[in-house]
Design a protein around this motif. Structure first.
Motif, PDB file in Angstrom:
ATOM      1  N   VAL A 138      45.702 -31.163 -23.388  1.00  0.00           N
ATOM      2  CA  VAL A 138      46.508 -29.762 -23.280  1.00  0.00           C
ATOM      3  C   VAL A 138      47.972 -30.049 -23.484  1.00  0.00           C
ATOM      4  O   VAL A 138      48.690 -29.274 -24.135  1.00  0.00           O
ATOM      5  N   ILE A 139      48.459 -31.189 -22.914  1.00  0.00           N
ATOM      6  CA  ILE A 139      50.003 -31.454 -23.194  1.00  0.00           C
ATOM      7  C   ILE A 139      50.161 -31.770 -24.497  1.00  0.00           C
ATOM      8  O   ILE A 139      51.268 -31.611 -25.210  1.00  0.00           O
ATOM      9  N   ASP A 140      49.330 -32.367 -25.351  1.00  0.00           N
ATOM     10  CA  ASP A 140      49.672 -32.718 -26.676  1.00  0.00           C
ATOM     11  C   ASP A 140      49.463 -31.451 -27.296  1.00  0.00           C
ATOM     12  O   ASP A 140      50.178 -31.301 -28.462  1.00  0.00           O
ATOM     13  N   ASN A 147      57.039 -28.825 -30.823  1.00  0.00           N
ATOM     14  CA  ASN A 147      57.371 -29.453 -32.065  1.00  0.00           C
ATOM     15  C   ASN A 147      58.883 -30.063 -31.781  1.00  0.00           C
ATOM     16  O   ASN A 147      59.820 -29.883 -32.536  1.00  0.00           O
ATOM     17  N   GLN A 148      59.071 -31.196 -30.823  1.00  0.00           N
ATOM     18  CA  GLN A 148      60.291 -31.871 -30.637  1.00  0.00           C
ATOM     19  C   GLN A 148      59.954 -33.137 -31.078  1.00  0.00           C
ATOM     20  O   GLN A 148      59.574 -34.142 -30.327  1.00  0.00           O
ATOM     21  N   PRO A 149      60.566 -33.523 -32.308  1.00  0.00           N
ATOM     22  CA  PRO A 149      60.627 -35.101 -32.666  1.00  0.00           C
ATOM     23  C   PRO A 149      61.331 -35.918 -31.614  1.00  0.00           C
ATOM     24  O   PRO A 149      62.560 -35.423 -31.080  1.00  0.00           O
ATOM     25  N   PHE A 348      43.244 -43.516 -22.330  1.00  0.00           N
ATOM     26  CA  PHE A 348      42.773 -42.269 -22.418  1.00  0.00           C
ATOM     27  C   PHE A 348      43.605 -41.200 -22.939  1.00  0.00           C
ATOM     28  O   PHE A 348      43.233 -40.070 -22.345  1.00  0.00           O
ATOM     29  N   THR A 349      44.546 -41.360 -23.652  1.00  0.00           N
ATOM     30  CA  THR A 349      45.441 -40.229 -24.174  1.00  0.00           C
ATOM     31  C   THR A 349      44.957 -39.865 -25.735  1.00  0.00           C
ATOM     32  O   THR A 349      44.492 -41.003 -26.318  1.00  0.00           O
ATOM     33  N   PRO A 399      56.132 -36.773 -29.738  1.00  0.00           N
ATOM     34  CA  PRO A 399      56.466 -37.193 -28.351  1.00  0.00           C
ATOM     35  C   PRO A 399      55.280 -37.638 -27.835  1.00  0.00           C
ATOM     36  O   PRO A 399      54.718 -36.789 -26.803  1.00  0.00           O
ATOM     37  N   MET A 400      54.982 -38.714 -28.296  1.00  0.00           N
ATOM     38  CA  MET A 400      53.529 -39.215 -27.731  1.00  0.00           C
ATOM     39  C   MET A 400      53.486 -39.735 -26.238  1.00  0.00           C
ATOM     40  O   MET A 400      52.393 -39.759 -25.888  1.00  0.00           O
ATOM     41  N   ILE A 401      54.583 -39.800 -25.764  1.00  0.00           N
ATOM     42  CA  ILE A 401      54.540 -40.215 -24.284  1.00  0.00           C
ATOM     43  C   ILE A 401      54.002 -39.343 -23.456  1.00  0.00           C
ATOM     44  O   ILE A 401      53.725 -39.385 -22.235  1.00  0.00           O
ATOM     45  N   MET A 402      54.338 -37.830 -23.761  1.00  0.00           N
ATOM     46  CA  MET A 402      54.136 -36.928 -22.845  1.00  0.00           C
ATOM     47  C   MET A 402      52.676 -36.573 -22.489  1.00  0.00           C
ATOM     48  O   MET A 402      52.590 -36.576 -21.136  1.00  0.00           O
TER      49      MET A 402
END
Length: 531
Positions: A138-140, A147-149, A348-349, A399-402
């Protein structure tokens, strides 16, 4: 100056009634895109109301998909047939913008879900990427829309802060000085390994970045020492860096498929006599082939003794650090200079989400040495201090950390620890089941959630073992109930399972063995193993 954010703190708009300008009659269509430079360009495809309709269609499909716990492997579709099915879903409009067709969207989502690996099914035991915690998806989804690089704070403020927070949270399990280390996200473990090796090389050979290999004429050649079972991305990184395969020093393994520290010293000495200067030792925490964990404590001492950078490829196994029960597998990790850690595996992301840690934060700036006025600020401040563009290869980066930070913020560490511990217990139980089966051969005692074995009934000659395992894996895959993988162990094929789904049980594994046995016996009756 007018503050258009008015009463909304930090520009966040709270829920409230829909503005009158956004209202529309039920069933009506938004206006056609006929704007002017003064009025802007209204495009139906960007309409927020249409977005909600599309999202509801997709979410309903995904909910049904996640609710399906049937045993499914891989429905391998003929590429030509799949291409025909995909083309049939495409608009035939060639001049104007086609109107939205909900049936086409539903068909695209159905086709997407149905084809490819079914990571949420109990039949999936084949690879190291995981079915995700749904909230992370969902967050992805949010990340894709906003769309924030995330390489620069000004573009992605919360992701930049979340990256700093997660670095501190996870470093608590690594054990480096709180103010001395650094972490940056990269798109995958292969890129993280390359970045760490670049930092190590540039530290050992300061002129290499500017002068290239020609600047080392007459000096020992740069070399990297690796375990013989290291992931192929390390050898690939050596090639990209201009080091070359001939300068990869492969260290012998012990009976547990770990780097043998005692024999490694002699191999390093021999490399020096060949005119090689080993600048980095790469250890693995969870090898891809068998899930072995190299002895980091001893290797850390060896690296320090030889003046080597110790990089740990923990893409798969570093996540065991969050478990009190399993953390000992990485004893000595605090002695490493850098660490690759894939969240899209055992945290598991959604992929990709890789965390690259450095023990010394100054080293995080050593991989890339460039200036670019259009992105790198000349006068650092509290905002640019959170930029990561100078530390990673990517300029435009998701923003893969989100997804990871959101899961950690909402559920906490225990969610990850409990699932990882279950998967490791399940794999140990699968090993115990195999030991009791006379027509199977176990190849190791699993250290985490990867298990390799062979179908070895009486009467199967040594010369046919390899081909039988390969054909078993291929037929299991083509039948579409289970997905397992294959790996060569001592140059002979073995069957490999990776337990990544908490819905898999020991009974599912017994069912898999039944399928393997049936296929294997059919092959032996045919007496024609594939070659």
């Amino acid at each position: 100056m007018t503050d258009y954010r008015s009463e909304y703190p930090f520009g966040v708009r709270h829920d409230g009634p829909e503005p009158a300008s956004a209202a529309a009659e039920p069933g009506s269509s938004p206006p056609r895109a006929t704007g002017t430079l003064e009025s802007g360009l209204p495009l139906d495809a960007f309409d927020a109301r249409l977005f909600r309709e599309q999202s509801e269609t997709v979410v309903a499909k995904l909910e049904k998909h996640l609710s399906d716990v049937s045993i499914r492997g891989l429905d391998l579709t003929d590429p030509a047939a799949l291409a025909d099915a995909a083309r049939a879903l495409m608009t035939t409009e060639r001049t104007g913008i086609a109107p939205f067709d909900e049936r086409k969207l539903a068909g695209i989502v159905d086709l997407y879900i149905r084809t490819g690996i079914q990571v949420h099914s109990p039949g999936y035991m084949g690879r190291q990427f995981s079915g995700v915690v749904p909230l992370s998806g969902v967050i992805d989804f949010v990340s894709s829309v906003v769309n924030q690089p995330s390489s620069f704070y000004e573009a992605a403020q919360l992701p930049s802060v979340a990256e700093r927070i997660m670095a501190e949270e996870l470093n608590a399990f690594i054990g480096w000085e709180r103010d001395g280390f650094a972490m940056v996200t990269t798109s995958g473990g292969s890129l993280a390994n390359l970045t760490a090796l670049l930092a190590a090389r540039n530290q050992a050979f300061p002129g290499f970045w500017s002068e290239g290999g020609s600047g080392l004429a007459g000096q020992p050649r740069p070399a990297v020492a690796v375990g013989d079972d290291v992931h192929y991305s390390v050898a690939r990184a050596a090639g990209v860096m201009g080091i070359g395969d001939a300068q990869i020093v492969r260290l012998p393994l012990n009976e547990r498929h770990q780097i043998c520290v005692e024999r490694a010293r002699g191999v390093l000495d021999a490399a020096a006599r060949r005119g090689l200067k080993v600048f980095c030792l790469v250890a693995s925490s969870g090898t891809t082939a068998m899930g072995a964990f190299d002895p980091l404590d001893e290797l850390g001492d060896l690296a320090r003794e030889r003046g080597l950078w110790l990089h740990v490829d923990g893409a798969h196994g570093a996540s065991l650090l969050v478990s009190d029960e399993l953390r000992h597998k990485l004893r000595g990790i605090e002695k490493a200079d850098s660490l690759t850690w894939d969240a899209h595996k055992m945290l598991f992301t959604p992929a990709p989400c890789t965390l690259l840690f450095y023990r010394n934060k100054e080293n995080s700036l050593g991989a890339f040495r460039q200036r670019a006025s259009y992105v790198f600020d000349e006068e650092p401040d509290i905002y640019t201090a959170l930029d990561s563009g100078e530390k990673n290869f990517e300029c435009t980066k998701r923003p893969m950390i989100m997804p990871l930070w959101t899961l950690w913020a909402v559920y906490g560490r225990a969610l990850f620890a409990r699932k990882i511990e279950y998967l490791c217990r399940l794999t140990a139980d699968a090993h115990r089941i195999l030991v009791r089966e006379s027509d199977f051969e176990t190849l190791h005692c699993p250290e985490a959630n990867i298990l390799c074995f062979r179908f070895r009934p009486a009467g199967l000659g040594d010369e046919d073992v390899h081909d039988v395992q390969v054909e078993i894996r291929n037929r299991i895959k083509s039948e579409g109930n289970f997905l397992i993988s294959k790996v060569d162990v001592h140059e002979v094929a073995a069957l490999r399972v990776v337990m990544m789904n908490h819905q898999v049980t020991s009974e599912h594994f017994r069912m898999l063995l039944g399928e393997v046995r049936r296929v294997g016996r059919d092959l032996l009756r045919q007496n024609r193993p594939s070659r």
